[in-house]
Motif scaffolding. Sequence first.
Motif, PDB file in Angstrom:
ATOM      1  N   SER A 248       0.817  -1.220   0.000  1.00  0.00           N
ATOM      2  CA  SER A 248       0.000   0.000   0.000  1.00  0.00           C
ATOM      3  C   SER A 248       0.847   1.265   0.000  1.00  0.00           C
ATOM      4  O   SER A 248       0.418   2.296  -0.515  1.00  0.00           O
ATOM      5  CB  SER A 248      -0.943   0.001   1.201  1.00  0.00           C
ATOM      6  OG  SER A 248      -0.239  -0.048   2.427  1.00  0.00           O
ATOM      7  N   LYS A 279      -4.345   0.228  -8.828  1.00  0.00           N
ATOM      8  CA  LYS A 279      -5.297  -0.274  -7.825  1.00  0.00           C
ATOM      9  C   LYS A 279      -4.565  -1.077  -6.749  1.00  0.00           C
ATOM     10  O   LYS A 279      -3.682  -1.881  -7.055  1.00  0.00           O
ATOM     11  CB  LYS A 279      -6.333  -1.205  -8.484  1.00  0.00           C
ATOM     12  CG  LYS A 279      -7.112  -0.598  -9.640  1.00  0.00           C
ATOM     13  CD  LYS A 279      -8.082   0.463  -9.170  1.00  0.00           C
ATOM     14  CE  LYS A 279      -8.879   1.025 -10.345  1.00  0.00           C
ATOM     15  NZ  LYS A 279      -9.761   2.156  -9.910  1.00  0.00           N
ATOM     16  N   ASP A 280      -4.949  -0.851  -5.522  1.00  0.00           N
ATOM     17  CA  ASP A 280      -4.498  -1.759  -4.476  1.00  0.00           C
ATOM     18  C   ASP A 280      -5.148  -3.115  -4.722  1.00  0.00           C
ATOM     19  O   ASP A 280      -6.279  -3.192  -5.239  1.00  0.00           O
ATOM     20  CB  ASP A 280      -4.894  -1.224  -3.100  1.00  0.00           C
ATOM     21  CG  ASP A 280      -4.332  -2.077  -1.975  1.00  0.00           C
ATOM     22  OD1 ASP A 280      -3.176  -1.850  -1.590  1.00  0.00           O
ATOM     23  OD2 ASP A 280      -5.050  -2.980  -1.501  1.00  0.00           O
ATOM     24  N   GLU A 283      -8.706  -3.373  -3.746  1.00  0.00           N
ATOM     25  CA  GLU A 283      -9.685  -2.739  -4.636  1.00  0.00           C
ATOM     26  C   GLU A 283     -10.079  -3.673  -5.763  1.00  0.00           C
ATOM     27  O   GLU A 283     -11.245  -3.710  -6.171  1.00  0.00           O
ATOM     28  CB  GLU A 283      -9.101  -1.454  -5.215  1.00  0.00           C
ATOM     29  CG  GLU A 283      -8.915  -0.324  -4.235  1.00  0.00           C
ATOM     30  CD  GLU A 283      -8.358   0.910  -4.901  1.00  0.00           C
ATOM     31  OE1 GLU A 283      -9.156   1.807  -5.254  1.00  0.00           O
ATOM     32  OE2 GLU A 283      -7.116   0.997  -5.069  1.00  0.00           O
ATOM     33  N   CYS A 287     -14.083  -5.831  -6.149  1.00  0.00           N
ATOM     34  CA  CYS A 287     -14.979  -5.689  -7.306  1.00  0.00           C
ATOM     35  C   CYS A 287     -15.336  -7.028  -7.946  1.00  0.00           C
ATOM     36  O   CYS A 287     -16.101  -7.075  -8.912  1.00  0.00           O
ATOM     37  CB  CYS A 287     -14.329  -4.780  -8.357  1.00  0.00           C
ATOM     38  SG  CYS A 287     -14.150  -3.071  -7.838  1.00  0.00           S
ATOM     39  N   GLN A 313      -4.348   6.324   0.710  1.00  0.00           N
ATOM     40  CA  GLN A 313      -5.256   5.939  -0.368  1.00  0.00           C
ATOM     41  C   GLN A 313      -6.733   6.106   0.002  1.00  0.00           C
ATOM     42  O   GLN A 313      -7.598   5.871  -0.829  1.00  0.00           O
ATOM     43  CB  GLN A 313      -4.995   4.483  -0.778  1.00  0.00           C
ATOM     44  CG  GLN A 313      -3.605   4.246  -1.339  1.00  0.00           C
ATOM     45  CD  GLN A 313      -3.456   2.872  -1.961  1.00  0.00           C
ATOM     46  OE1 GLN A 313      -4.269   2.456  -2.780  1.00  0.00           O
ATOM     47  NE2 GLN A 313      -2.410   2.154  -1.568  1.00  0.00           N
ATOM     48  N   LEU A 315      -8.624   4.281   1.957  1.00  0.00           N
ATOM     49  CA  LEU A 315      -9.318   3.000   1.908  1.00  0.00           C
ATOM     50  C   LEU A 315      -9.232   2.332   3.286  1.00  0.00           C
ATOM     51  O   LEU A 315      -8.693   1.235   3.427  1.00  0.00           O
ATOM     52  CB  LEU A 315      -8.696   2.087   0.839  1.00  0.00           C
ATOM     53  CG  LEU A 315      -8.757   2.580  -0.606  1.00  0.00           C
ATOM     54  CD1 LEU A 315      -7.868   1.731  -1.501  1.00  0.00           C
ATOM     55  CD2 LEU A 315     -10.198   2.572  -1.125  1.00  0.00           C
ATOM     56  N   ILE A 318     -11.402  -1.267   3.636  1.00  0.00           N
ATOM     57  CA  ILE A 318     -11.611  -2.165   2.496  1.00  0.00           C
ATOM     58  C   ILE A 318     -11.176  -3.600   2.794  1.00  0.00           C
ATOM     59  O   ILE A 318     -11.896  -4.556   2.458  1.00  0.00           O
ATOM     60  CB  ILE A 318     -10.906  -1.612   1.231  1.00  0.00           C
ATOM     61  CG1 ILE A 318     -11.329  -2.426  -0.003  1.00  0.00           C
ATOM     62  CG2 ILE A 318      -9.395  -1.585   1.399  1.00  0.00           C
ATOM     63  CD1 ILE A 318     -10.968  -1.763  -1.305  1.00  0.00           C
TER      64      ILE A 318
END
Length: 404
Positions: A248, A279-280, A283, A287, A313, A315, A318
């Motif tokens: 990250s 994108k991490d 992420e 999806c 970020q 997030l 997440i």
Amino acid sequence: MQTKIHKRWNKIPAVQEAETILRSCVHCGFCTATCPTYQELSDERDGPRGRIYLIKQFLETGTLTERSRRHLDRCLACRSCETTCPSGVRYGRLLDIGRALAEQTLPRGWLARAQRYLLRTIVPKPKRFRTLLRVAHLFKPVLPKSLQKQVPPLVSANTWPAQRHNRVMLVLQGCVQSVSSPQTNEAATRVLDRLGISLVVAPDAGCCGALTHHLSHEQSTLLAIRQNIDAWWPAVEAGAEAIVVTASGCGVTVKEYGKLLAADPQYAEKAACVSAIAKDIAEVIACEDVNSLAVKLPKKTALHCPCSLQHGQKLPDIVEQLALRMGANLAKTQEKHLCCGSAGSYSLLQPELSERLLTRKLAALAADNPEQIVTANIGCQLHLGAHADVPVKHWIEWLDEALS
């Protein structure tokens, strides 16, 4: 916060940006409540508001003292203050500008310069870093116990799944992680393979540039960024969906490529595109249909969300949400917003304060007696793992083990 910039900075665009950031600060002090170094030192100058005043004074007078720089150096750049700030002050960017100007204005002593030179010329280069680790492991038995714990593991890479899916994404190999924890990207590759996605590596890509950026060495940073863009661009043009980053800390930097090269006419557009598709790993998986993954995560696990993921970020939940969706047994933790003290090269440059923060973080993670700790950044993983009483790994390895 009104400012009157010194004439020596008049033609520097970054200083104009800094002035705009300074003017957005209403010096309310909310940031001090969530600043790790202020919590430890109780010194206004070791909190965001105090450092903002120090940078303001520097830009207005054109001079900086060693004492003021010491307070700037103590900042972790964790950005917890940005999450707290009601005015949206871009403190991280202001700190970058202030530190870069400080390096130009107030030369460091030879020992500090040598230390920073070695960091930026060895750590971001996997071959050099691997050689250094081999030497460290050779002499590890005779090192003091405190140093023995800080020597990262030296791990050999294994075979990745063959590329077999129409959906393709690039993955950042990075520098430290590629040497001391190659199993992280291998685990990510296997998990995404289960989800119908193939991860590929651009052989000529290297360090993301984060370490040299935090050391205020702009030339090395921009060189690394341009090399990565050149390495990735053929795959991007061929339709790669994303550039997946499993560290990250690296993810924050890659997502800022567009800003860092905004003034470069040759790379600005490409850099913006790279940042847009970076994108991490969390992420990407969030999806996808994780219900298709038959996983069992019974082991009581403490989740550590790195500052770079939650503050950099933006997030913060997440990984936790993903873990709960998959039925994980998460241990309760405390002070989730506070940094573990790793912060890139911080643990090497500020060892005493880093150690204090680490002790506090480990206590917060161990409050509910977990069987293991998982995180999302290689720096935090190595830092926590050197002193934790339970195993520490990347959360994607934890997920991969549950699929095996």
